[in-house]
Design an enzyme around this catalytic site. Sequence first.
Site, short mmCIF file in Angstrom:
data_model
loop_
_atom_site.label_atom_id
_atom_site.label_comp_id
_atom_site.label_asym_id
_atom_site.label_seq_id
_atom_site.Cartn_x
_atom_site.Cartn_y
_atom_site.Cartn_z
N ASP A 1 -8.36 -4.13 -3.53
CA ASP A 1 -8.36 -3.27 -4.26
C ASP A 1 -8.92 -2.95 -5.79
O ASP A 1 -9.37 -2.60 -6.07
CB ASP A 1 -6.78 -2.71 -4.32
N GLN B 1 0.92 -1.07 0.07
CA GLN B 1 0.03 -0.30 0.00
C GLN B 1 0.35 1.31 -0.17
O GLN B 1 0.31 2.47 -0.86
CB GLN B 1 -0.92 -0.32 1.53
N HIS C 1 -49.11 25.66 11.57
CA HIS C 1 -48.98 24.26 11.33
C HIS C 1 -50.09 23.67 12.25
O HIS C 1 -50.59 22.58 11.65
CB HIS C 1 -47.84 23.46 11.79
N HIS D 1 1.51 3.15 -2.85
CA HIS D 1 0.21 4.76 -3.68
C HIS D 1 0.78 5.62 -3.77
O HIS D 1 0.11 6.61 -4.72
CB HIS D 1 -0.79 4.31 -2.66
N GLU E 1 -8.52 3.33 6.85
CA GLU E 1 -9.06 2.86 5.25
C GLU E 1 -8.91 1.00 5.21
O GLU E 1 -10.48 0.56 5.00
CB GLU E 1 -8.14 3.70 4.02
N HIS E 2 -8.13 0.95 5.59
CA HIS E 2 -7.43 -0.90 5.31
C HIS E 2 -7.18 -0.95 6.36
O HIS E 2 -6.08 -1.04 7.31
CB HIS E 2 -6.81 -1.23 4.01
#
Length: 437
Positions: free
Chosen positions: A353, A251, A413, A254, A319-320
């Site tokens: 992914d 990862q 109302h 990235h 995230e992961h």
Amino acid sequence: MAIQHLKLGRSAEESSQDAAKVRDTVTGILADVTKRGDEAVAELSKKFDNWSPESFRLTQDEIGACLRSLSAGQLEDIKFAQTQVRNFAQAQRESIRDIEIETLPGVVLGHKNMSVDSVACYVPGGKFPLVASAHMGVVTAKVAGVQRIITASPPVQGRPNPAVVAAMHLGGADEIYTFGGVQAIAAMALGTQMIDPVSMVVGPGNAFVAEAKRQLFGRIGIDLIAGPSETLIIADDSVDAEMCATDLLGQAEHGFNTPAVLLTNSMKLAKDTIAEVERILKILPTANTAGVSWHDYGEVIVTDTLEEMVKEADRIASEHVQVMTRDPDYFLKNMKNYGALFLGPRTNVAFGDKVIGTNHTLPTGKAARYTGGLWVGKFIKTCTYQKVLTDEASAMIGSYCSRLCAIEGMIAHGEQANLRVRRYGHRDVPYGTAVPA
């Protein structure tokens, strides 16, 4: 043993981006596209991507040429991945049900689930053209029932990326555009002379794309505001350092600011993994990227108990989250804050992914504390309705409503309720007063 940090990433202050600069740049581009439309988009595309075609929308012949440039095996691999995404999204869609119930005699409440009418799916270019992002956006929106799906991705080396275009087309995109960045998001969200605007924009991107989505939210819907990719590996001594290091760097490649964190209750595994990361970086072709992320944002945290591991993992809210322990289901049962879990050493984040079927557009920057990732439900509007079938039910609900409106002082109302009490309950209620209990 207290929680120990064998390796720390940059501090929050050190790692903060120049948010003001990004914000001001995006604001200017959005205003320019709003004012000048296609002319602004063309100028910005030339400036940022050196790309100025006669039309940013690909023709069927251009799409066909992209598909023909790929091998049969490449096309089959793309189709296989899309089948997995489609199958899981379809199962998710079937779990979303319309309901209609009679809550009181003569009072019927319900909701309908309807797809958004139009969506733009953005696929980033950058260091890597993310073919899988086309599956995650286009295929999922298609399963949800979105009627118009448009897509955009920046040119790569001066031309549309064939594999990205193929994935968009095979996924079911109705319009395919080759442009990127803020100008692409602005054009699809706001509309230009060339493009009819959409109701929603989804997909990952760089800091400028994320900021564009943030500024446009409200005028359009978005999936989430995605920052740099993140990974957390939770491991004990049932796995080895090679697997931990490989998955951390998987990862970290990235980008230059990708947090990769090891959380373990084994001091030996922690130290061995640090050494193994350095060994792999000497032979990894993408080490120039992954190494920067690891050195600047990588962390190694050692705890004593499983409870501490869960607490730290929920604090990080990654995230992961890849769990490689003797009992990975313990974390499935007890963890609350994560984008997606990958349980056991036989799976990994790359599976999610690229191919396994779950969606890879996931919350970052601790957003996992309050949201999940992109899924078929993001493209669905759940809208309620109500029916009152009898005079008696209308007068009964009206009585309660009248008194509740009086508590709030909302006279008009209250008169909506009183009118029904007079008409259907045949009661004399003076104007502007509440129905007696």
